[in-house]
Design a protein around this motif. Structure first.
Motif, PDB file in Angstrom:
ATOM      1  N   SER A 268      -6.412  -1.318  12.089  1.00 53.72           N
ATOM      2  CA  SER A 268      -6.101  -1.187  10.665  1.00 53.72           C
ATOM      3  C   SER A 268      -7.325  -0.865   9.817  1.00 53.72           C
TER       4      SER A 268
ATOM      5  N   LYS B 239     -10.414  -5.390   2.898  1.00 54.40           N
ATOM      6  CA  LYS B 239      -9.159  -5.463   2.138  1.00 54.40           C
ATOM      7  C   LYS B 239      -9.177  -6.643   1.166  1.00 54.40           C
TER       8      LYS B 239
ATOM      9  N   GLY C 174     -10.686   2.470  10.750  1.00 54.41           N
ATOM     10  CA  GLY C 174      -9.466   2.319  11.530  1.00 54.41           C
ATOM     11  C   GLY C 174      -9.279   3.422  12.552  1.00 54.41           C
TER      12      GLY C 174
ATOM     13  N   THR D 261      -0.421   0.918   8.958  1.00 59.39           N
ATOM     14  CA  THR D 261      -0.589  -0.527   8.867  1.00 59.39           C
ATOM     15  C   THR D 261       0.772  -1.190   8.690  1.00 59.39           C
TER      16      THR D 261
ATOM     17  N   SER E  50       0.815  -1.220   0.000  1.00 58.53           N
ATOM     18  CA  SER E  50       0.000   0.000   0.000  1.00 58.53           C
ATOM     19  C   SER E  50       0.846   1.266   0.000  1.00 58.53           C
TER      20      SER E  50
ATOM     21  N   GLN F 257      -1.161   4.198   1.728  1.00 64.69           N
ATOM     22  CA  GLN F 257      -1.112   3.850   3.147  1.00 64.69           C
ATOM     23  C   GLN F 257      -1.510   5.064   3.979  1.00 64.69           C
TER      24      GLN F 257
ATOM     25  N   ARG G 268     -12.287   2.395   4.909  1.00 58.89           N
ATOM     26  CA  ARG G 268     -11.344   1.647   5.741  1.00 58.89           C
ATOM     27  C   ARG G 268     -10.600   2.574   6.701  1.00 58.89           C
TER      28      ARG G 268
ATOM     29  N   ASP H 296     -14.221  -8.452   5.524  1.00 58.35           N
ATOM     30  CA  ASP H 296     -12.819  -8.136   5.238  1.00 58.35           C
ATOM     31  C   ASP H 296     -12.758  -7.227   4.006  1.00 58.35           C
TER      32      ASP H 296
ATOM     33  N   HIS I 295     -12.411 -12.337  13.995  1.00 56.99           N
ATOM     34  CA  HIS I 295     -13.208 -11.388  13.217  1.00 56.99           C
ATOM     35  C   HIS I 295     -14.518 -12.002  12.711  1.00 56.99           C
TER      36      HIS I 295
ATOM     37  N   ARG J 134      -9.392  -2.940   8.658  1.00 58.43           N
ATOM     38  CA  ARG J 134      -9.588  -3.981   7.647  1.00 58.43           C
ATOM     39  C   ARG J 134     -10.921  -4.709   7.796  1.00 58.43           C
ATOM     40  N   PHE J 135     -11.358  -4.918   9.029  1.00 53.54           N
ATOM     41  CA  PHE J 135     -12.581  -5.690   9.267  1.00 53.54           C
ATOM     42  C   PHE J 135     -13.703  -4.775   9.751  1.00 53.54           C
TER      43      PHE J 135
END
Length: 644
Positions: free
Chosen positions: A602, A534, A596, A386, A376, A382, A592, A532, A527, A604-605
């Motif tokens: 992060s 990502k 975060g 992360t 990333s 980014q 995302r 997800d 999770h 991500r989830f």
């Protein structure tokens, strides 16, 4: 003779921003194109309302007054840049430039600088900090995100955007610690420790400032040189001092610090050094007053190698990021700013590492290397801190020094990784970092790696390719990364089937929606019942964008939404689809990052059940171009036939 003049121009330019931000080649190119003008006292360089010249100016010697009618707006001294509207917007001059003293002026052609402004974000952010026609352009509102894109886009004429705090928000210390010039260094240090301050102002009998000592002075001028603490402070103080009036505008104060490269600015009653001290403004105060300014954060990073300070600045960048995201600032601007901040941290980390290793490895200082970011950060995406993904390339060397070079560059990579960890960037679970000797190799070995991945595309090779094909040089020699890029392109051209393997791998990403159009969430583990974003949404789009630009033989564009933008130009029949895909990726990046920031992870989830109806629909809408692109790739790369 001509070369001598160009060299002198170059030496002068590199002492002054924004030219100090240029690499050697760009600096030499600009210096060779400069026109040198001599102007006598009383001449007018340009009048308010005149059409802009084909160049802007930097003052070499003398003094230029910038005025509006009879009202003086500013004075230009050595190293000051003015007349920038010729470069930034091509609007008529808004001030008159009058020569107060016989002056030598360097004229920089706009054509020589426009490309640099476009690709060097440090230069763009410098101009954004306020050098436009010799005056600061102040704007209070950065929520109009599309305007912010002007810093990085040629097609927007407003390049002078920067958020400056209102004067009422300026924070500075009124209780200045002062000491007499006859006091000893020991007394000054004791007073700084007692008051817990980073500077002390040296004053005369009339309480006027005559010098300043900072904690940096104590380190570099006293401790490092082991001089006696009994010596008077006047022997180590910085003098003469730069002063400003305490009620000056914030922009005026900040620009004085930028222009004079000051960490502390002394404030006096009338703004001169012949007036009592009434306050002091530090770069830390600037940071607090201008917390949402990328220019300030980057400038602060460029002026420190203290890990605690670097971590604090990166923390503040996260606050700025939240502001941008919540105010719908355009994602390409946000990504550009956050990438620049991350890049500067890496560059400072490299400086720290090289400085630490120099005494032990003096013979390694001239060897070419390139520190590269992957994943990333390599794609300039980014936003949050992360996982790190990075590596190091160095030039091929004789066998006699190869072992020592391998040791040196592994130590350098490890030091850089440690600095990034200290600044809050997570360690890579797969150890794809410059602290791993496998990813610190000479150029020839890197060529072998990529050749092997391309010529023998196993599942592991394709996974490595998806990470390493997005490499981007952060610091070091561009010639190494350019040569590696050329090698990769040649290898792909010789084995086109590799792209089909990449396409097959890209389509293995798990689908985002189930049969009943519900989000495909994790079935078990930490999770469980989370989506997800990502793996199921962002990486499929990033993989397809990478695959398609490689199929067109395009190198040098790593960013996913910029890749889709380029693809729209290359394939007009699919322009609408590629534009949709790029916008979808921007939405996913924003979602995302906000997730975060909200949960301090992060991002991500995501829990679909905690999303509002509008958010859920917005997320589902991003899957539409993904599904259509996957169908096209299935046909274009003949994957049905390929699987037989």
């Amino acid at each position: 003779m001509a070369n001598v003049i160009v060299n002198r121009v170059q030496e002068f330019l590199k002492k002054h921003p924004p030219f100090s931000f240029l690499n050697q080649d760009d600096l030499a190119s600009v210096a060779s194109q400069i026109e040198i003008q001599y102007h006598e006292k009383g001449e007018i360089l340009f009048e308010k309302g005149d059409a802009p010249e084909a160049h802007f100016f930097i003052l070499k010697e003398g003094q230029i007054e910038l005025k509006d009618g009879e009202e003086t707006k500013d004075f230009c001294d050595e190293g000051d840049v003015f007349g920038v509207l010729a470069l930034l917007g091509k609007r008529p001059y808004i001030l008159t430039a009058a020569v107060l003293e016989n002056s030598l002026v360097y004229c920089i052609p706009v054509n020589a600088f426009e490309e640099i402004l476009q690709r060097n974000s440090k230069v763009a952010l410098f101009f954004a900090a306020g050098f436009a026609s010799g005056q600061v352009v102040i704007r209070q509102d950065l929520s109009a995100g599309q305007k912010a894109r002007g810093i990085f886009k040629k097609d927007n004429n407003d390049h002078s955007l920067l958020i400056f705090s209102d004067q009422s928000e300026i924070r500075f210390s009124e209780n200045v610690v002062c000491i007499a010039a006859e006091s000893s260094i020991q007394q000054a240090a004791e007073k700084m420790a007692e008051k817990e301050v980073s500077s002390v102002v040296i004053i005369n009998s009339e309480k006027y400032p005559v010098g300043i000592i900072t904690d940096k002075d104590l380190r570099t001028k006293v401790v490092a040189k082991a001089i006696s603490l009994d010596l008077p402070v006047k022997q180590i103080m910085s003098s003469p001092v730069v002063t400003k009036k305490r009620d000056s505008s914030f922009s005026d104060l900040y620009l004085s610090m930028i222009k004079n490269r000051l960490h502390h600015l002394i404030l006096t009653e009338d703004g001169s050094a012949e007036s009592p001290v009434c306050g002091i403004l530090s770069d830390h105060d600037v940071l607090l007053s201008m917390g949402n300014s990328p220019a300030v954060l980057i400038n602060a990073l460029l002026n420190t190698t203290d890990l605690t300070e670097m971590r604090a600045i990166r923390d503040r960048a996260e606050t700025m990021l939240r502001y941008y995201l919540e105010n719908e600032v355009s994602m390409d601007f946000v990504a550009s700013v956050m990438t620049e901040i991350n890049d500067v941290i890496i560059q400072q980390a490299t400086k720290i590492a090289r400085s630490k290793l120099a005494p032990e490895f003096p013979e390694m200082q001239g060897i070419k290397f390139a520190f590269i970011s992957l994943g990333s950060e390599g794609r300039e995406e980014q936003l949050l801190r992360t996982d790190q993904d990075n590596a190091l390339i160095y030039e091929d060397l004789p066998a006699s020094v190869q072992v020592k070079a391998a040791n040196y560059f592994h130590l350098m990579g490890s030091e850089i990784v440690e600095v990034l960890l200290a600044c809050g960037f997570a360690s890579c679970p797969g150890e794809i970092m410059a602290s791993n000797p496998k990813w610190v190799q000479p150029l020839s070995k890197w060529k072998e790696y990529f050749s092997e991945w391309i010529l023998s595309p196993t599942q592991e090779s394709l996974m490595q390719a998806s990470i390493f094909f997005d490499f981007r040089k952060i610091t070091g020699s561009s010639s190494l990364t350019d040569e590696l890029s050329a090698h990769i392109y040649e290898e792909i051209q010789s084995k086109k089937a590799f792209l089909s393997f990449m396409a097959q791998n890209a389509l293995k990403n798990p689908p985002p929606l189930g049969f009943f159009k519900d989000f495909m969430v994790e079935k078990s583990g930490e999770h469980r019942d989370q989506f997800d974003i990502k793996a199921r949404a962002m990486m499929p789009l990033a993989d397809l964008a990478r695959l398609l630009v490689l199929s067109h033989g395009i190198t040098g564009i790593n960013n996913t939404f910029k890749r889709f933008e380029k693809l729209g130009q290359l394939e007009p029949n699919y322009e609408s689809l590629f534009n949709q895909a790029g916008k979808a990726y921007e939405i996913l990046m924003r979602m995302r990052a906000l997730e975060g920031l909200q949960n301090d992870n992060s991002g991500r989830f995501i829990s679909p059940e905690h999303m509002g109806k509008l958010q859920r629909q917005l997320l589902k809408n991003t899957f539409s171009p993904l599904a259509e692109l996957q169908d096209i790739m299935e046909v274009r790369f003949q994957l049905a036939y390929f699987r037989k």
